[in-house]
Design a protein around this motif. Structure first.
Motif, PDB file in Angstrom:
ATOM      1  N   PHE A   7      45.144  38.939  35.330  1.00  0.00           N
ATOM      2  CA  PHE A   7      44.535  37.733  35.875  1.00  0.00           C
ATOM      3  C   PHE A   7      44.073  37.992  37.298  1.00  0.00           C
ATOM      4  O   PHE A   7      44.746  38.672  38.070  1.00  0.00           O
ATOM      5  CB  PHE A   7      45.545  36.580  35.896  1.00  0.00           C
ATOM      6  N   LEU A  12      43.160  31.679  39.469  1.00  0.00           N
ATOM      7  CA  LEU A  12      44.437  31.125  39.035  1.00  0.00           C
ATOM      8  C   LEU A  12      44.540  29.641  39.380  1.00  0.00           C
ATOM      9  O   LEU A  12      45.276  29.234  40.269  1.00  0.00           O
ATOM     10  CB  LEU A  12      45.604  31.900  39.654  1.00  0.00           C
ATOM     11  N   GLU A  17      47.345  29.434  35.709  1.00  0.00           N
ATOM     12  CA  GLU A  17      48.661  29.884  36.181  1.00  0.00           C
ATOM     13  C   GLU A  17      49.727  29.589  35.121  1.00  0.00           C
ATOM     14  O   GLU A  17      50.614  30.404  34.883  1.00  0.00           O
ATOM     15  CB  GLU A  17      49.017  29.186  37.495  1.00  0.00           C
ATOM     16  N   LYS A  20      49.522  32.217  32.492  1.00  0.00           N
ATOM     17  CA  LYS A  20      50.102  33.465  33.010  1.00  0.00           C
ATOM     18  C   LYS A  20      51.621  33.407  32.952  1.00  0.00           C
ATOM     19  O   LYS A  20      52.274  34.339  32.474  1.00  0.00           O
ATOM     20  CB  LYS A  20      49.628  33.722  34.431  1.00  0.00           C
ATOM     21  N   GLU A  24      54.208  35.732  30.799  1.00  0.00           N
ATOM     22  CA  GLU A  24      55.230  36.531  31.482  1.00  0.00           C
ATOM     23  C   GLU A  24      56.592  36.410  30.802  1.00  0.00           C
ATOM     24  O   GLU A  24      57.427  37.297  30.928  1.00  0.00           O
ATOM     25  CB  GLU A  24      55.337  36.126  32.955  1.00  0.00           C
ATOM     26  N   VAL A  31      52.033  41.560  31.990  1.00  0.00           N
ATOM     27  CA  VAL A  31      51.134  40.651  32.700  1.00  0.00           C
ATOM     28  C   VAL A  31      51.010  41.120  34.155  1.00  0.00           C
ATOM     29  O   VAL A  31      52.013  41.392  34.809  1.00  0.00           O
ATOM     30  CB  VAL A  31      51.662  39.198  32.659  1.00  0.00           C
ATOM     31  N   GLU A  33      48.838  40.382  37.945  1.00  0.00           N
ATOM     32  CA  GLU A  33      48.009  39.504  38.772  1.00  0.00           C
ATOM     33  C   GLU A  33      47.366  40.400  39.819  1.00  0.00           C
ATOM     34  O   GLU A  33      48.066  41.100  40.534  1.00  0.00           O
ATOM     35  CB  GLU A  33      48.916  38.459  39.416  1.00  0.00           C
ATOM     36  N   ALA A  49      40.535  36.173  31.597  1.00  0.00           N
ATOM     37  CA  ALA A  49      41.557  37.190  31.846  1.00  0.00           C
ATOM     38  C   ALA A  49      41.033  38.475  31.229  1.00  0.00           C
ATOM     39  O   ALA A  49      40.022  38.472  30.522  1.00  0.00           O
ATOM     40  CB  ALA A  49      42.877  36.788  31.206  1.00  0.00           C
TER      41      ALA A  49
END
Length: 86
Positions: A7, A12, A17, A20, A24, A31, A33, A49
């Protein structure tokens, strides 16, 4: 190999978010970021993504989540097929 979902922090939004954070919690998915994924044109227009290096988008966060899950399933199927050949 586990699928990797990346991501961009610039995209985000609270709903992305949430996706995500949900991913996770899945021990079968990695995952990440990143500060930038280098897809600024896509990033500026639509939630997205990267799944194993491929851009996955969705008009809404719900659709993005569905598309990410589908890309993960497709990857897992490809890996199963590959291991069947061995």
């Amino acid at each position: 190999m586990r699928p990797m979902v990346e991501f961009c922090i610039n995209r985000l939004t609270p709903d992305v978010e949430e996706i995500k954070e949900e991913l996770e919690l899945d021990p079968e998915v990695d995952v990440l970021e990143n500060s930038c994924l280098g897809n600024c044109e896509v990033c500026a227009q639509i939630p997205y993504a990267m799944v194993n290096g491929d851009i996955v988008t969705g008009e809404t966060a719900e659709k993005l989540s569905e598309n990410i899950r589908q890309a993960i399933k497709d990857y897992q199927k490809e890996m199963e097929d590959l291991f069947d050949l061995l």
